[in-house]
Motif scaffolding. Structure first.
Motif, mmCIF file in Angstrom:
data_model
loop_
_atom_site.group_PDB
_atom_site.id
_atom_site.type_symbol
_atom_site.label_atom_id
_atom_site.label_comp_id
_atom_site.label_asym_id
_atom_site.label_seq_id
_atom_site.Cartn_x
_atom_site.Cartn_y
_atom_site.Cartn_z
ATOM 1 N N ASN A 1 -5.827 15.162 -24.666
ATOM 2 C CA ASN A 1 -6.942 14.768 -24.862
ATOM 3 C C ASN A 1 -7.326 13.245 -24.589
ATOM 4 O O ASN A 1 -8.609 13.129 -24.077
ATOM 5 N N ILE A 2 -6.927 12.706 -24.492
ATOM 6 C CA ILE A 2 -7.015 10.982 -24.729
ATOM 7 C C ILE A 2 -5.680 10.412 -23.358
ATOM 8 O O ILE A 2 -4.410 10.555 -23.072
ATOM 9 N N ARG A 3 -6.324 10.174 -21.766
ATOM 10 C CA ARG A 3 -5.263 9.569 -20.834
ATOM 11 C C ARG A 3 -5.244 8.140 -20.471
ATOM 12 O O ARG A 3 -6.373 8.227 -20.405
ATOM 13 N N ILE A 4 -3.979 7.799 -20.987
ATOM 14 C CA ILE A 4 -4.096 6.226 -20.599
ATOM 15 C C ILE A 4 -3.374 5.828 -19.456
ATOM 16 O O ILE A 4 -2.579 6.122 -19.178
ATOM 17 N N ASP A 5 -4.548 4.964 -17.775
ATOM 18 C CA ASP A 5 -3.771 5.009 -16.704
ATOM 19 C C ASP A 5 -3.399 3.519 -16.831
ATOM 20 O O ASP A 5 -4.711 2.935 -17.374
ATOM 21 N N LYS B 1 0.208 -0.731 0.034
ATOM 22 C CA LYS B 1 0.473 0.087 0.281
ATOM 23 C C LYS B 1 0.780 0.981 0.024
ATOM 24 O O LYS B 1 0.497 2.427 -0.512
ATOM 25 N N ASN B 2 2.003 1.430 0.476
ATOM 26 C CA ASN B 2 2.499 2.538 0.492
ATOM 27 C C ASN B 2 3.377 2.653 -0.501
ATOM 28 O O ASN B 2 4.366 4.398 -0.293
ATOM 29 N N GLY B 3 3.544 2.089 -1.442
ATOM 30 C CA GLY B 3 4.057 3.209 -3.035
ATOM 31 C C GLY B 3 5.614 2.733 -3.132
ATOM 32 O O GLY B 3 6.048 3.128 -3.838
ATOM 33 N N ASP B 4 6.311 1.940 -2.286
ATOM 34 C CA ASP B 4 7.249 1.107 -2.327
ATOM 35 C C ASP B 4 7.441 -0.017 -3.258
ATOM 36 O O ASP B 4 8.288 0.010 -3.996
ATOM 37 N N ILE B 5 6.538 -0.459 -3.681
ATOM 38 C CA ILE B 5 6.549 -2.094 -4.747
ATOM 39 C C ILE B 5 5.755 -0.993 -6.439
ATOM 40 O O ILE B 5 6.295 -0.750 -7.063
ATOM 41 N N PHE B 6 4.924 -1.041 -5.494
ATOM 42 C CA PHE B 6 3.798 -0.066 -7.594
ATOM 43 C C PHE B 6 3.923 1.132 -7.310
ATOM 44 O O PHE B 6 4.341 2.160 -6.972
ATOM 45 N N SER B 7 3.353 1.530 -8.883
ATOM 46 C CA SER B 7 3.427 2.779 -9.459
ATOM 47 C C SER B 7 2.557 3.273 -10.015
ATOM 48 O O SER B 7 2.793 2.096 -11.269
ATOM 49 N N ASP B 8 1.462 4.407 -10.241
ATOM 50 C CA ASP B 8 0.689 4.511 -11.024
ATOM 51 C C ASP B 8 1.386 5.077 -11.874
ATOM 52 O O ASP B 8 2.763 5.786 -11.735
ATOM 53 N N GLY B 9 1.243 5.433 -13.121
ATOM 54 C CA GLY B 9 1.511 6.176 -14.423
ATOM 55 C C GLY B 9 0.313 5.924 -15.270
ATOM 56 O O GLY B 9 -0.898 5.518 -15.833
ATOM 57 N N SER B 10 0.541 7.044 -16.231
ATOM 58 C CA SER B 10 0.088 8.011 -17.591
ATOM 59 C C SER B 10 0.144 7.709 -18.691
ATOM 60 O O SER B 10 1.705 8.267 -18.044
ATOM 61 N N LEU B 11 -0.452 7.620 -19.644
ATOM 62 C CA LEU B 11 0.048 8.084 -21.097
ATOM 63 C C LEU B 11 -1.125 9.014 -21.463
ATOM 64 O O LEU B 11 -2.391 8.902 -21.395
ATOM 65 N N ILE C 1 -3.928 -3.645 -14.615
ATOM 66 C CA ILE C 1 -4.870 -3.103 -16.158
ATOM 67 C C ILE C 1 -4.217 -1.789 -15.994
ATOM 68 O O ILE C 1 -3.763 -0.525 -15.677
ATOM 69 N N TYR C 2 -5.174 -1.613 -17.578
ATOM 70 C CA TYR C 2 -4.454 0.070 -18.376
ATOM 71 C C TYR C 2 -6.967 0.371 -18.529
ATOM 72 O O TYR C 2 -7.353 -0.380 -18.581
ATOM 73 N N ASN C 3 -6.971 1.430 -18.238
ATOM 74 C CA ASN C 3 -7.816 2.286 -18.815
ATOM 75 C C ASN C 3 -7.587 3.497 -19.405
ATOM 76 O O ASN C 3 -6.889 3.911 -19.591
ATOM 77 N N ILE C 4 -8.737 3.962 -20.334
ATOM 78 C CA ILE C 4 -8.701 4.686 -21.442
ATOM 79 C C ILE C 4 -9.768 6.216 -20.722
ATOM 80 O O ILE C 4 -10.726 5.292 -21.391
ATOM 81 N N VAL C 5 -8.707 6.559 -21.561
ATOM 82 C CA VAL C 5 -10.183 7.715 -20.694
ATOM 83 C C VAL C 5 -10.115 8.927 -21.246
ATOM 84 O O VAL C 5 -9.111 9.643 -21.385
ATOM 85 N N GLU C 6 -11.408 9.115 -21.941
ATOM 86 C CA GLU C 6 -11.243 11.168 -22.537
ATOM 87 C C GLU C 6 -11.135 12.257 -21.405
ATOM 88 O O GLU C 6 -12.169 12.064 -20.424
ATOM 89 N N ILE C 7 -10.061 13.423 -21.411
ATOM 90 C CA ILE C 7 -9.681 13.871 -20.812
ATOM 91 C C ILE C 7 -10.946 15.154 -21.355
ATOM 92 O O ILE C 7 -11.187 15.833 -22.400
#
Length: 174
Positions: free
Chosen positions: A130-134, A110-120, A168-174
């Motif tokens: 225009n589009i964000r891929i999380d 949970k504390n972020g030492d292992i994982f990180s989120d990212g976005s394109l 997982i990744y999700n595609i979101v319109e900005i």
């Protein structure tokens, strides 16, 4: 219904060089990233056998292929070391002190030492977001070599590729 109602409202093509990549844990990588593919997404399938033919049927599990980003290495190796040290902390090759977590407890996850989120972030033809891929729960699984070579006559800056797994990744319109 007229044929014109089926026309797209935006006729601009998507440019491959209009993007920005942001990885929360590694700020030095973000500036130097120059190539990020949207990974392949595959739906499993299975066959249903009938007396007349074997028919394909869609499965119920998606497979997200790894994410590999390419970046130019800064002369202080800060961006390369961000990934290198992250990998070392996951594997702790010499001692538990190197580890991002001593035991794989839920608090370490949970504390972020292992994982990180990212976005394109994909830009429009006018360079507006225009589009964000999380990407959720990224972690590195490989980092390519850096080759120093005194025989090269023209300056060719060092580049590296880091490969991530994620949930997982999700595609979101900005």
């Amino acid at each position: 219904m007229s044929a014109l109602s089926n026309q797209p409202t935006n006729k601009n093509m998507l440019s491959p060089n209009g993007f920005r990549f942001v990885l929360n844990r590694t700020p030095n990588i973000n500036y130097f990233t120059y190539s990020v593919p949207i990974p392949t997404l595959t739906l499993g399938d299975y066959d249903i056998t009938t007396p007349f033919a074997t028919l394909p049927y869609p499965g119920d599990k998606l497979r997200y292929e790894p994410l590999s980003i390419r970046f130019r290495v800064d002369e202080d190796l800060k961006n390369y070391l961000e990934i290198h040290n992250w990998l070392v902390s996951l594997a702790s090759p010499e001692s538990f002190d190197q580890s991002a977590y001593t035991s794989r407890s839920s608090s370490a996850f949970k504390n972020g030492d292992i994982f990180s989120d990212g976005s394109l972030i994909v830009m429009t033809s006018n360079q507006n977001p225009n589009i964000r891929i999380d990407f959720k729960d990224l972690f590195p699984v490989s980092l390519t070599e850096l080759t120093f070579d005194a025989s090269i006559s023209d300056i060719q800056y060092l580049e590296a590729t880091v490969t991530f797994r994620y949930s997982i990744y999700n595609i979101v319109e900005i």
